[in-house]
Design an enzyme around this catalytic site. Structure first.
Site, PDB file in Angstrom:
ATOM      1  N   HIS A   1      -0.805   3.933   1.204  1.00  0.00           N
ATOM      2  CA  HIS A   1      -1.692   4.711   2.074  1.00  0.00           C
ATOM      3  C   HIS A   1      -2.524   5.703   1.273  1.00  0.00           C
ATOM      4  CE1 HIS A   1       0.476   3.403   5.790  1.00  0.00           C
ATOM      5  NE2 HIS A   1       1.440   3.247   4.907  1.00  0.00           N
TER       6      HIS A   1
ATOM      7  N   ARG B   1     -10.977   4.742  -1.417  1.00  0.00           N
ATOM      8  CA  ARG B   1     -11.848   5.828  -1.847  1.00  0.00           C
ATOM      9  C   ARG B   1     -13.130   5.338  -2.518  1.00  0.00           C
ATOM     10  NH1 ARG B   1      -6.656   7.944  -2.395  1.00  0.00           N
ATOM     11  NH2 ARG B   1      -6.285   9.963  -1.384  1.00  0.00           N
TER      12      ARG B   1
ATOM     13  N   ARG C   1      -1.556   9.382   0.805  1.00  0.00           N
ATOM     14  CA  ARG C   1      -1.742  10.406   1.849  1.00  0.00           C
ATOM     15  C   ARG C   1      -0.562  10.460   2.816  1.00  0.00           C
ATOM     16  NH1 ARG C   1      -7.645  11.148   1.952  1.00  0.00           N
ATOM     17  NH2 ARG C   1      -7.587  12.230   3.931  1.00  0.00           N
TER      18      ARG C   1
ATOM     19  N   ARG D   1      -9.759   0.691  -9.463  1.00  0.00           N
ATOM     20  CA  ARG D   1     -10.974   1.406  -9.852  1.00  0.00           C
ATOM     21  C   ARG D   1     -11.848   0.586 -10.797  1.00  0.00           C
ATOM     22  NH1 ARG D   1      -9.313   3.659  -6.120  1.00  0.00           N
ATOM     23  NH2 ARG D   1      -8.524   5.797  -5.918  1.00  0.00           N
TER      24      ARG D   1
ATOM     25  N   SER E   1       0.811  -1.210   0.000  1.00  0.00           N
ATOM     26  CA  SER E   1       0.000   0.000   0.000  1.00  0.00           C
ATOM     27  C   SER E   1       0.844   1.258   0.000  1.00  0.00           C
ATOM     28  CB  SER E   1      -0.894   0.003   1.254  1.00  0.00           C
ATOM     29  OG  SER E   1      -1.544   1.240   1.408  1.00  0.00           O
TER      30      SER E   1
ATOM     31  N   ASP F   1      -3.389  -2.602  -1.896  1.00  0.00           N
ATOM     32  CA  ASP F   1      -4.318  -1.499  -1.683  1.00  0.00           C
ATOM     33  C   ASP F   1      -3.785  -0.282  -2.421  1.00  0.00           C
ATOM     34  OD1 ASP F   1      -5.875   0.622  -0.634  1.00  0.00           O
ATOM     35  OD2 ASP F   1      -4.468   0.839   1.039  1.00  0.00           O
ATOM     36  N   GLY F   2      -4.549   0.215  -3.414  1.00  0.00           N
ATOM     37  CA  GLY F   2      -4.092   1.422  -4.080  1.00  0.00           C
ATOM     38  C   GLY F   2      -4.447   1.522  -5.544  1.00  0.00           C
TER      39      GLY F   2
END
Lengths: 227, 227, 227, 227
Positions: free
Chosen positions: A120, A176, A123, A156, A118, A152-153
């Site tokens: 994050h 998100r 962020r 979409r 990840s 994770d990342g």
């Protein structure tokens, strides 16, 4: 609250756009925030285009299953909501294992059962690699160590998830997109987001000539090294 | 004079935007000027995105220090303001050493104690490399010669500075960011710009698993060769 | 119906623009639709710029011919309209052979006489390679198997067609360009589109120093690996 | 006729913009025309950014000369106006030698004394390489054959010219820049354009640590392979 327009939300991008309309600018900014020049944030999504899917043909794909397990627990598909999934893992810093091998191995040595590759959500610190770009390296670093690797990342779409699974991820986490679903229609919106990804992954799996997550061959994903 | 709005300047980019508002178009043009097609000017910043930081994990980073020395003189952090720093070095032409090895070695032979890898802010001649792209080559060219190597060009954040330090720079110099600070709030603005970079570098150092400048391993920075 | 303005349609791009004006937004959207982020759709055209033509010189090119054969049937030029052409081939899934070797060979094993290297106009699944980028791999995978390889995807000019032919395609198929011709002037528009491509291919062939499709050397096309 | 504003034309880009203002849209379109998708036209200029200049230092550059010879004739600088220069060479097709070695050698075998590496300003056929990208290959293909190699395409500054000279061109030719000069101020405009390029080349030569065209080392120019 869900309006009739929500019925027309058919892709994750539709949810993103709608969430931006529904949220206050403060709320949107908080969701959409990323550190520094947002290079890692943007690249976490753009990096998927550096990989291509190489479908196999002439296979019977009428019967398909997306079910698998995470740390021994059965799940109906290898796509989970990030915060929930994250809580399953021992050391939060293990996420930093995204950055390099000898780091993933250290995490394994430290006795973690799973590693989340990840950034994050871009962020934490700008300038780290896009998760999809270091996934294969982390997977090979812990090979045979009994450690499951998750990513994770930037996921979409179902093809994004398929690329991560083909590169060795046990499952992918979404951050998100789940928040966009929540903003559009509460828990039902999150369910809708997950069902869109499930449909897209099932379709991509079939077009690729695979009938299950376990059936995905390493050769399915290739790096567009010519780009 | 500093207005209340200045209190909201929290990144170097904030200072750049504000300086552009406060300066006359002539003043801004002079600050922002670059030679030719501005290729070197733009690339000096963009080139940082060709390098990624690979954090180390499971380390105690509670006690951190940014202090180091430049030519034997202690400094509180390896980020200096360019003109001031530049005056410390023997031969101004040594900056041209940015372009290649056998040049850095010539500078070393000429007896310089320090070399600034610089593209003169892209003002001198367009078409030369981005400093960050030749830094490692210059560092290895003078290895064991007792010459310190500094980098000037495109540093706009703490992660930019960390990348240069990881690639072998003893310290980095900032040019335009200091001028933007000056334009926004005089000497106090320059101090604010330096304190922002200090905070960002300290954070990036900790997230990377390092406790001091001397603790940064060469393996921390990797070229995004896959791009 | 054809208006006087149609007389000024001299490139495939002219037809695309005019078709967009003439069609209802629903009609245009249907024609222009592509799956996912449209990465494969866009890349199918952009990928042609990753290949360059390396003309040969000092040759007599006064007499030229574009005629060749498809599955033994003579055709006046190696550019066909996709749907028509597609119907000539045994297994529709064979198009998926675009994705990799072991897949093209499987199609050959399955007894197909021809394979269309295609991404289905980017409508089928996003994330698969641009046809031109896998064409050479498919051609070499079925070498000596008596299987003809065709390419469908992104051809918008005679030089695009020449690149595909130089990389080993027996012929190229056009999809949307034919639909644009149809939208602009019915069957006559399709004929005009084909005649434009014929003129451009004949010119490109001559400038390249070739007098026939059979005369195109493998060395004519090179990958812009430096990009 | 020259207006006062012309006095402010200090770069080739200034002349381009001014020429666009002064010319009729038909005139401008004719000057600016290129074939196909204009890929070769655009890349002929963009390709220069794939090469960097690596200055040498600590040299006495107070005395500099730009003079050289073309086919034995002395010229005051290695920058000529394309049409004029072109007329000096035997076989126009020799320009096609831009595309590959085996082609440049054929031209040499055909007895030409000079080869212009050119893409015909991108007007002839789209899809051929940018001249600067094949220059070194052509130079090495005719090495020791007594053939001089010139480059025509995309030169818009003194650093562009220096890059071509460093890669082995005997001289560079300019096409559109001369036409822009003509449009802005007739013959005097062409002279101004040439004097700008002369000044820029002389400056670039000096900053690079060279005192003459013959003094340019092959190592001065490097490909930005990392891009």
């Amino acid at each position: 609250m869900m309006t009739s327009s929500e019925t027309s939300l058919t892709t994750i991008e539709d949810f993103r756009r709608r969430a931006k309309e529904l949220l206050s600018s403060e709320g949107w900014s908080f969701y959409n925030d990323a550190s520094g020049r947002r290079s890692t944030f943007r690249d976490s999504m753009a990096a998927f285009d550096r990989y291509v899917i190489r479908p196999r043909i002439l296979r019977d794909i009428t019967q398909r299953s997306l079910s698998t397990t995470v740390l021994g627990q059965p799940i109906s598909m290898p796509i989970c909501v990030a915060p929930t999934a994250a809580q399953q893992f021992a050391h939060p810093d293990a996420e930093a294992a995204s950055a390099k091998g000898e780091a993933a191995m250290e995490a394994a040595d430290a006795g973690v059962s799973g590693i989340i590759v990840s950034a994050h959500g871009g962020r934490h610190m700008d300038g780290v690699p896009a998760p999809i770009d270091v996934l294969a390296e982390v997977v090979s670093a812990v090979k045979g160590r009994g450690v499951e690797v998750y990513m994770d990342g930037g996921v979409r779409s179902g093809t994004d998830a398929l690329k991560a699974l083909g590169l060795g991820a046990r499952a992918v986490l979404i951050g998100r997109p789940a928040l966009w679903g929540l903003a559009c229609d509460g828990p039902a919106g999150v369910t809708k987001v997950l069902s869109i990804l499930r449909f897209e992954l099932d379709t991509a799996l079939g077009i690729s000539g695979c009938t299950s997550i376990q059936d995905i061959p390493p050769s399915l994903i290739a790096r567009k090294s010519y780009l």
